[in-house]
Scaffold this motif. Structure first.
Motif, short mmCIF file in Angstrom:
data_model
loop_
_atom_site.label_atom_id
_atom_site.label_comp_id
_atom_site.label_asym_id
_atom_site.label_seq_id
_atom_site.Cartn_x
_atom_site.Cartn_y
_atom_site.Cartn_z
N SER A 290 -17.69 -19.99 10.50
CA SER A 290 -16.92 -18.93 11.13
C SER A 290 -15.59 -18.70 10.42
O SER A 290 -14.88 -17.77 10.77
CB SER A 290 -16.66 -19.30 12.59
OG SER A 290 -15.92 -20.50 12.61
N LYS A 291 -15.28 -19.54 9.46
CA LYS A 291 -14.00 -19.50 8.74
C LYS A 291 -12.81 -19.71 9.68
O LYS A 291 -11.70 -19.29 9.40
CB LYS A 291 -13.83 -18.18 7.97
CG LYS A 291 -14.80 -18.07 6.81
CD LYS A 291 -14.62 -16.81 6.05
CE LYS A 291 -13.31 -16.78 5.31
NZ LYS A 291 -13.18 -15.54 4.53
N ASP B 117 -25.40 -21.22 17.96
CA ASP B 117 -26.76 -21.61 17.67
C ASP B 117 -27.37 -20.80 16.53
O ASP B 117 -28.11 -21.30 15.71
CB ASP B 117 -27.61 -21.45 18.94
CG ASP B 117 -28.55 -22.62 19.08
OD1 ASP B 117 -29.34 -22.63 20.02
OD2 ASP B 117 -28.48 -23.54 18.22
N ASP B 118 -27.04 -19.55 16.53
CA ASP B 118 -27.65 -18.67 15.55
C ASP B 118 -26.99 -18.75 14.19
O ASP B 118 -27.45 -18.16 13.23
CB ASP B 118 -27.61 -17.23 16.06
CG ASP B 118 -28.45 -17.07 17.29
OD1 ASP B 118 -28.07 -16.27 18.15
OD2 ASP B 118 -29.46 -17.81 17.40
N ASP B 119 -25.90 -19.38 14.16
CA ASP B 119 -25.14 -19.37 12.91
C ASP B 119 -25.05 -20.80 12.40
O ASP B 119 -24.04 -21.45 12.51
CB ASP B 119 -23.74 -18.80 13.19
CG ASP B 119 -23.01 -18.55 11.90
OD1 ASP B 119 -23.66 -18.63 10.84
OD2 ASP B 119 -21.80 -18.30 11.97
N ASP B 120 -26.10 -21.23 11.85
CA ASP B 120 -26.15 -22.62 11.44
C ASP B 120 -25.22 -22.83 10.26
O ASP B 120 -25.35 -22.23 9.20
CB ASP B 120 -27.59 -22.94 11.05
CG ASP B 120 -27.77 -24.42 10.81
OD1 ASP B 120 -28.73 -24.96 11.34
OD2 ASP B 120 -26.92 -25.01 10.11
N GLY B 121 -24.25 -23.72 10.47
CA GLY B 121 -23.21 -23.92 9.45
C GLY B 121 -23.80 -24.40 8.14
O GLY B 121 -23.35 -24.03 7.07
N GLY B 122 -24.78 -25.23 8.20
CA GLY B 122 -25.28 -25.82 6.98
C GLY B 122 -26.14 -24.86 6.18
O GLY B 122 -26.12 -24.89 4.95
N SER B 123 -26.86 -24.03 6.83
CA SER B 123 -27.90 -23.33 6.11
C SER B 123 -27.69 -21.83 6.01
O SER B 123 -28.23 -21.20 5.13
CB SER B 123 -29.24 -23.60 6.79
OG SER B 123 -29.11 -23.25 8.16
N SER B 124 -26.97 -21.28 6.92
CA SER B 124 -26.84 -19.83 6.88
C SER B 124 -25.99 -19.42 5.69
O SER B 124 -25.19 -20.20 5.17
CB SER B 124 -26.19 -19.33 8.16
OG SER B 124 -24.87 -19.79 8.19
N ILE B 125 -26.18 -18.20 5.28
CA ILE B 125 -25.34 -17.66 4.22
C ILE B 125 -23.94 -17.56 4.78
O ILE B 125 -23.74 -17.21 5.94
CB ILE B 125 -25.85 -16.26 3.81
CG1 ILE B 125 -27.30 -16.36 3.36
CG2 ILE B 125 -24.97 -15.65 2.75
CD1 ILE B 125 -27.49 -17.24 2.15
N ALA B 126 -22.99 -17.86 3.95
CA ALA B 126 -21.62 -17.83 4.43
C ALA B 126 -21.26 -16.44 4.92
O ALA B 126 -21.77 -15.46 4.39
CB ALA B 126 -20.68 -18.24 3.31
N PRO B 127 -20.41 -16.35 5.88
CA PRO B 127 -20.05 -15.04 6.42
C PRO B 127 -19.34 -14.19 5.36
O PRO B 127 -18.87 -14.71 4.35
CB PRO B 127 -19.10 -15.36 7.57
CG PRO B 127 -18.78 -16.79 7.47
CD PRO B 127 -19.75 -17.43 6.58
N PRO B 128 -19.30 -12.89 5.60
CA PRO B 128 -18.66 -12.01 4.61
C PRO B 128 -17.22 -12.44 4.36
O PRO B 128 -16.54 -12.86 5.28
CB PRO B 128 -18.74 -10.62 5.25
CG PRO B 128 -19.10 -10.83 6.67
CD PRO B 128 -19.80 -12.13 6.75
N PRO B 129 -16.78 -12.29 3.14
CA PRO B 129 -15.45 -12.78 2.78
C PRO B 129 -14.32 -12.08 3.51
O PRO B 129 -13.22 -12.60 3.55
CB PRO B 129 -15.35 -12.50 1.28
CG PRO B 129 -16.71 -12.15 0.82
CD PRO B 129 -17.49 -11.73 2.00
N VAL B 130 -14.61 -10.91 4.05
CA VAL B 130 -13.52 -10.17 4.66
C VAL B 130 -13.22 -10.62 6.08
O VAL B 130 -12.28 -10.16 6.69
CB VAL B 130 -13.81 -8.65 4.67
CG1 VAL B 130 -13.65 -8.10 3.27
CG2 VAL B 130 -15.19 -8.39 5.23
N ALA B 131 -14.08 -11.50 6.61
CA ALA B 131 -13.89 -11.89 8.01
C ALA B 131 -12.48 -12.43 8.22
O ALA B 131 -12.01 -13.26 7.46
CB ALA B 131 -14.91 -12.96 8.38
N PRO B 132 -11.82 -11.94 9.24
CA PRO B 132 -10.45 -12.38 9.47
C PRO B 132 -10.41 -13.83 9.94
O PRO B 132 -11.29 -14.27 10.67
CB PRO B 132 -9.95 -11.43 10.56
CG PRO B 132 -11.17 -10.98 11.27
CD PRO B 132 -12.29 -11.01 10.28
#
Lengths: 1088, 186
Positions: A261-262, A389-404
């Motif tokens: 989630s940055k 749950d849906d945003d698995d830290g280990g495996s999901s693609i990292a969130p878009p770089p612009v996320a605040p």
């Protein structure tokens, strides 16, 4: 959720220090510059085991009971863990290795070295090693890919390279970092890290951010940054679960993000702001240990609480997970596989799906938690929370770089300062084995805590007070005070013994010189002091207990805050206490000043001013009884009674100290002469007992602006002098005898300074300033100022000044009257009843009584000559006041008969005292301060007044039309003599100016020419004729006059004669203008 | 000049003491002294300091140069240099002797200081003898000796002057003879 920061502790000597956890999370293992590897059983372990690995240890890594270290002998060694047995040398470099790391299975070790090489060595077989060449500068860090295929390294040449280990080839290469020539010069250690388990992301610290690169594509997917991270990021470290990333900066800031989630989860600052050079997560992921370049180790507890709540299920699930994938990866990771070792899966989708499965299993399988089986890297690959749950830290693609990056609310307002502890002013810290328990103006109390002998040494500066004493300190006294009458010692209470107070009343005239008091249980002495005839003790129960010096209990009262220190002087008692909680390094202290005299009263209770970010380091009374404080920044402040009990900084000891670490340890303050007595301490805040420190004396200096200029200097001197004048008033009002000579000297100095400032302002054409100064002057000084002004040709100024002089004279008169009325009242305040009654009977009596020595005055026990006096003499009436020894060799300067003729009136100030004009002042200065002026002096003042008044009128008269005035106008007067207005006098006198000589010679001829002229007309006529003479002729007359001129004294005598005659003169109306004219012309004469 | 006279002269040097009594300023022909405050350092001449010390009325603060490190440095420099180096005080020997004899309890490392000052003195006297020797050997008319103290000059004066006188006599006896011999030749 804020984590708990444990205080840092010393781990190694100064220098690069690294830290890691062992596999179980039970031990913290550190290595440092001292070449030791220490094994700490938690941060509170005071006796860690240690393994010496070399002269210096640069890096360490620990896995599977093997400890590899990079040490200064250019080798990478293995030791067994936790036994510390050497297990051979893994590899060698041509210079020292800078970093070592195990792969996730513990089968291989990668090491980077200053010889630009990276080597990957199999632990069991050191012949199986791969060398990765390509860096062009020392290697900063290496990191294994959890899948054991790749290796990332960073180097001082600014490059970050990902290698394929098998091929020994570069997969990709970025140039991201600032270049440097050596690890020790590198700004950032750039400890990069692959995400554990999946190895999906590579975190690289780049400047003050952390870049995340995606595996395989090697594209820069996101950047993590934080406002607090203003300096270079030194280290990054993934949590074992791979979900969180900790980064630590050169500035000592540690930030933890949730990578998916940055979000920034934690921000912590190193307590001293040192560079954090290593960070490690505990295998369970709830603790973060870090080290700094000063060798200290710190620990953050309960990091990312939300995650750790799930850690147990996750870990137990990890076993399932291992089982699930058992066999899948064996092809790739066949080296030294242990059954418990986690298998990082290759496929994201598989992870996601299996993660969910595992997660569910975990929750079902809660009972089977087994923390013992925790393994680094297995600590929660899937730290699922319901919302994530849906945003698995280990495996999901990292969130878009612009996320605040949203900020978690963290309290960053002012932080409370720990309140300073109670202390004894003039003592050194209690933990020292040899220390001063007290050093004041009476003596020194030293304490020796040598085993087995504890002792206290008491020494008096003045051997006449008492001989020195040596006591054994069986009770463990921690506090002491010493006065002319007694020594007071106190020890804190323990479980068995109550806090005790021991008083050695050596000045007692009976045979019992000692008394002891036990305080109630659980009440400890925190501060104590000795006053004259009383003992004051502040205790932990917020009580102030008073005892008499003989041991009687007196008043007890509560304090409004915990005490900081107490001090006493005579009847005065000062208590400094915590008024509240200070913020941002400041202390909130309050000060109470009490008078414990016949009437116990609170004189003041106010906040104590301190410099910002400082604490109180000394508090006490000056020898003359003014309250003084010293703060830790070395500013000495004095309570200014004449300024509404405000505090004036009088000295900054830091100004005089040569280096930053030098301090002055203040022991006493004196006002007469102005001295701050202190001990210079090189490189410390307090002196050692040996060698015996020497006392230095610092002068007072009030921090006025522009003290480099003449004006600033004089202003500073003036205000300092008037500040120091305060204590005379205080002492005399509390019935002590005062050093009158010093007082009058001070007053004189002030007036002289005012006159000097006046002269300076005159020179600078600052007439308004002159008037301001005149308002501060005494009446006599104003008269002098008038003279000066008129002599320097500033008639307007002189006129203004004369009005001031008039006002002053009136004020003085009124004051005198008031004083006369007050006189009987004043006696009531004196301590002795009988004396008071007799005095009252004679109240307002003649001056003869006033001049008699006053038996009711007490000796000032604090004045230096009274120090030798025994305690009986303190209360004994004094019959003879102190007479300063006169100097038989001193050349008397005041009696010189000839007064210099120079235009500078200031040169003659002291001499003028003998003139009739200022005789009243000299008179009053010789007499005690509060004595009413003698009647004779008073009449003199009045005569001055009378003389001044008409002069002003005359001047204003003269101004508009000086010509028709029968008397010569000022200009001609300059040339003529001061004798002009009184012709009869002129006859009797010897001529003084050229004109007079000429007049003497020619008056007959003038009279012959016009016999009907009267005296004034005659002179006028004469002047016209004199002017008509040629310049040469006039010059010769002037020459003659000079030779014949009488000296200043004679002129003065004549002045007096004039005055006397005037008094005798019946025609008052005629005499006044004359005398005034006389004066004016006298000024004019000087200006010639 | 006697050595004791030099010592007497040295006694006017100023030294710091910490009195344990209180006394107003005292006015002496040589100047004003004091005021004396217990515990506060004050500068007095050595003779007074020693007198007070003997009566146990003060502690003497050793002069700044009377410090082992500084003296070691000076001794080493003195040994290294050919010429005389500046000494810490024009009366270093006398002061050391006086203070160490009477107030050794107030001076830390008194024994070491005594040795060091003695070393310094010996080095300097050896130099002085050496230079006197070469002065006579080379039959120089004058020599320049800087940084010599009164005491050092005093130690060599009697011997050097006497020996120079002696030699002068011998030479003057010798020379007329030689000129005579020469004249005889002609």
């Amino acid at each position: 959720m804020p984590c708990e920061k444990k205080p840092m502790r010393y781990g190694h000597s100064e220098g690069h220090t690294e830290v890691c956890f062992d596999d179980t999370g039970k031990f913290i293992v550190t290595c440092g510059n001292d070449g030791d590897v220490r094994i700490w059983e938690g941060l509170d372990d005071d006796d860690p085991r240690f393994i010496t690995v070399g002269e210096k240890a640069y890096s360490l890594s620990l896995k599977g009971g093997k400890l590899v270290t990079a040490s200064s002998n250019n080798t990478v060694q293995i030791h067994t863990f936790p036994d510390g047995e050497p297990d051979g040398i893994l590899t060698r470099f041509t210079t020292n290795a800078t970093c070592v790391t195990f792969n996730s299975s513990g089968s291989r070790v990668a090491a980077g070295a200053s010889d630009f090489l990276v080597k990957v060595v199999r632990v069991g077989d050191s012949s199986d090693q791969k060398t990765l060449r390509g860096h062009e500068a020392p290697v900063l860090s290496v990191s294994f890919d959890p899948k054991d295929q790749l290796l990332a390294s960073s180097s001082c040449d600014g490059s970050v390279v990902v290698w394929n280990i098998e091929d020994q080839s570069q997969v990709t290469r970025w140039t991201l970092l600032p270049k440097s020539n050596d690890v020790s010069n590198a700004k950032s250690l750039c400890r990069l890290a692959f995400q554990p388990l999946s190895g999906k992301l590579l975190a690289v610290p780049v400047e003050d951010k952390v870049h995340l690169y995606e595996r395989d594509t090697w594209s820069h997917v996101t950047t993590l940054s934080d406002d607090l991270l203003s300096q270079l990021v030194n280290v990054v470290s993934w949590s074992p679960c791979g979900k969180h990333l900790a980064a630590a900066s050169v500035g000592g800031v540690i930030v933890i993000w949730d990578v998916s989630s940055k979000l920034c989860l934690e921000r912590q600052k190193h307590e001293k702001g040192f560079t954090v050079c290593s960070v490690a997560w505990s295998p369970c992921g709830s603790q973060l240990v870090y080290t700094d370049t000063e060798g200290c180790v710190g620990l953050l507890e309960r990091v990312c609480e939300r995650t750790s709540a799930h850690k147990a299920p996750q870990n137990s699930a990890a076993a399932d997970f291992d089982d699930l994938f058992d066999g899948d990866d064996d092809g790739q990771m066949d080296e030294g596989v242990s059954p418990q070792r986690p298998r990082p899966p290759e496929d994201d989708d598989v992870i996601t799906s299996t993660g969910r499965v595992r997660n569910r299993a975990a929750f079902l399988d809660e009972d089977s938690l087994d923390t013992g089986s925790l393994k680094l890297g297995a600590g929660g690959k899937f730290p699922h929370n319901d919302d994530e749950d849906d945003d698995d830290g280990g495996s999901s693609i990292a969130p878009p770089p612009v996320a605040p990056v949203s900020l978690q609310p963290v309290y960053d307002g002012p932080l409370p300062t720990p309140p300073q502890r109670a202390f004894q002013p003039g003592s050194t810290p209690a933990h020292l084995t040899h220390r001063f328990m007290m050093w004041n103006s009476v003596g020194i109390v030293r304490c020796y805590n040598d085993e087995p002998e504890n002792s206290v040494d008491i020494e008096f500066h003045d051997s006449a007070v008492h001989h020195s004493m040596h006591l054994s300190n069986a009770l463990g006294h921690k506090m002491a005070d010493i006065s002319q009458e007694a020594v007071l010692l106190a020890c804190p209470g323990s479980d068995q013994l109550a806090s005790k107070l021991l008083c050695l009343h050596f000045s007692s005239w009976d045979t019992c010189k000692e008394w002891v008091v036990d305080l109630p249980s659980e009440e400890d002495v925190q501060a104590l002091c000795l006053g004259r005839g009383f003992v004051a003790v502040a205790t932990s129960a917020l009580l102030l207990r008073l005892f008499s010096i003989g041991g009687l209990q007196r008043e007890v009262f509560s304090l409004s805050g915990s005490v900081v220190c107490v001090c006493a002087h005579g009847d005065q008692l000062c208590v400094v206490y915590h008024r509240g909680r200070g913020f941002d390094g400041d202390q909130a202290l309050g000060v109470q000043l009490r008078s414990l005299g016949p009437r116990h009263r609170l004189i003041l209770d106010q906040p104590l001013p301190l410099s910002p970010n400082s604490h109180l380091s000394w508090m006490g009374f000056s020898a003359e009884g003014s309250l003084c404080s010293v703060d830790s920044l070395g500013v000495v402040r004095m309570l200014n009674r004449s300024l509404g009990n405000s505090w004036t900084p009088v000295c900054n000891t830091r100004d005089t100290s040569k280096s930053k670490s030098d301090h002055y340890w203040v022991i006493a303050v004196h006002e007469n002469p102005p001295q701050v007595r202190c001990i210079p301490c090189k490189g410390s805040r307090f002196p050692p007992t040996l060698p015996r420190p020497a006392v230095a004396v610092l002068p007072f200096k009030i921090p006025l602006c522009q003290t480099s200029t003449e004006k600033g200097q004089m202003e500073e001197q003036f205000w300092r002098s008037s500040l120091l004048q305060n204590h005379f008033g205080f002492l005399s009002s509390s019935g002590f005898e005062i050093d009158e000579e010093a007082e009058s000297r001070g007053l004189k100095e002030q007036q002289e300074l005012l006159m000097k400032m006046f002269a300076l302002s005159c020179k600078l054409q600052r007439e308004f300033r002159c008037v301001e100064l005149a308002h501060m002057m005494s009446q006599n000084a104003v008269t002098l100022a008038i003279k000066y002004a008129s002599r320097s040709g500033r008639m307007g100024l002189a006129q203004r000044l004369s009005t001031i002089a008039l006002e002053k004279a009136q004020e003085e008169e009124e004051q005198e009257e008031e004083e006369e009325q007050e006189e009987p009242r004043r006696f009531k305040e004196t301590p002795r009843l009988c004396a008071r009654q007799t005095e009252e009977g004679e109240g307002g009596g003649g001056e003869e009584e006033e001049e008699e020595p006053r038996p009711k005055k007490r000796v000032n026990p604090f004045s230096k000559d009274a120090a030798a006096a025994s305690e009986e003499s303190v209360l004994k009436p004094v019959t003879v006041s102190r007479v300063a020894r006169s100097n038989p060799f001193k050349v008397s300067s005041g009696a010189s008969p000839a007064q210099p003729r120079g235009a500078n009136i200031l040169d003659t100030i002291p001499n003028r005292k003998s003139t009739p004009l200022s005789s009243s002042s000299s008179k009053s200065k010789q007499s005690p301060v509060l004595k009413p002026l003698a009647p004779r002096a008073k009449s003199k003042t009045q005569s001055t007044l009378l003389q001044l008044k008409p002069k002003r009128g005359e001047q204003s008269e003269e101004r508009p039309d000086p010509r028709p005035d029968p008397r010569p106008e000022p200009k001609s007067r300059e040339k003529s003599s001061d004798q002009t207005p009184n012709p009869e006098e002129t006859e009797n006198r010897r001529p003084q100016t050229g004109f007079q000589l000429w007049l003497e010679d020619h008056s007959k001829s003038i009279l012959a020419d016009s016999p009907d002229l009267d005296q004034s007309e005659l002179i006028k006529e004469a002047m016209v004729r004199f002017r008509a003479l040629s310049a040469e002729e006039r010059l010769t007359w002037t020459e003659r006059a000079k030779t014949a001129m009488a000296d200043e004294l004679r002129k003065r005598k004549r002045d007096e004669e004039v005055g006397d005659e005037e008094v005798g003169d019946e025609e008052a109306s005629a005499k006044k203008p004359k005398s005034a004219g006389d004066k004016l012309s006298a000024f004019a004469f000087h200006a010639v | 000049m006697d050595a004791s006279e030099v010592e007497f002269v040295a006694e006017k040097e100023v030294v710091q003491i910490i009195p344990n009594f209180s006394l107003d300023k005292i006015y002496l022909i040589g100047g004003d002294l004091g005021p004396f405050n217990p515990g506060l350092p004050v500068n007095v001449p050595v003779w007074l300091a020693l007198n007070l010390k003997q009566r146990q009325k003060c502690r003497i603060v050793p002069p700044e140069w009377m410090d082992v490190d500084k003296l070691e440095e000076m001794r080493d420099l003195e040994r290294k240099e050919e010429t005389f180096t500046p000494v810490p005080s024009p009366y270093y020997m006398e002061l050391t002797k006086l203070l160490l004899n009477h107030a050794s309890d107030n001076i830390p490392k008194a024994d070491e200081i005594r040795t060091l000052v003695k070393d310094l003195w010996d080095t300097r006297i050896a130099k002085l003898r050496l230079s006197a020797d070469s002065f006579i050997n080379q039959q120089e008319a004058h020599a320049k000796l800087d940084n010599l103290t009164l005491m050092e000059v005093n130690t060599i004066r009697a011997f050097l002057l006497d020996s120079l006188n002696c030699m002068y006599k011998l030479r003057s006896n010798l020379q007329p003879g030689s000129t005579k011999g020469q004249s005889n030749d002609y």
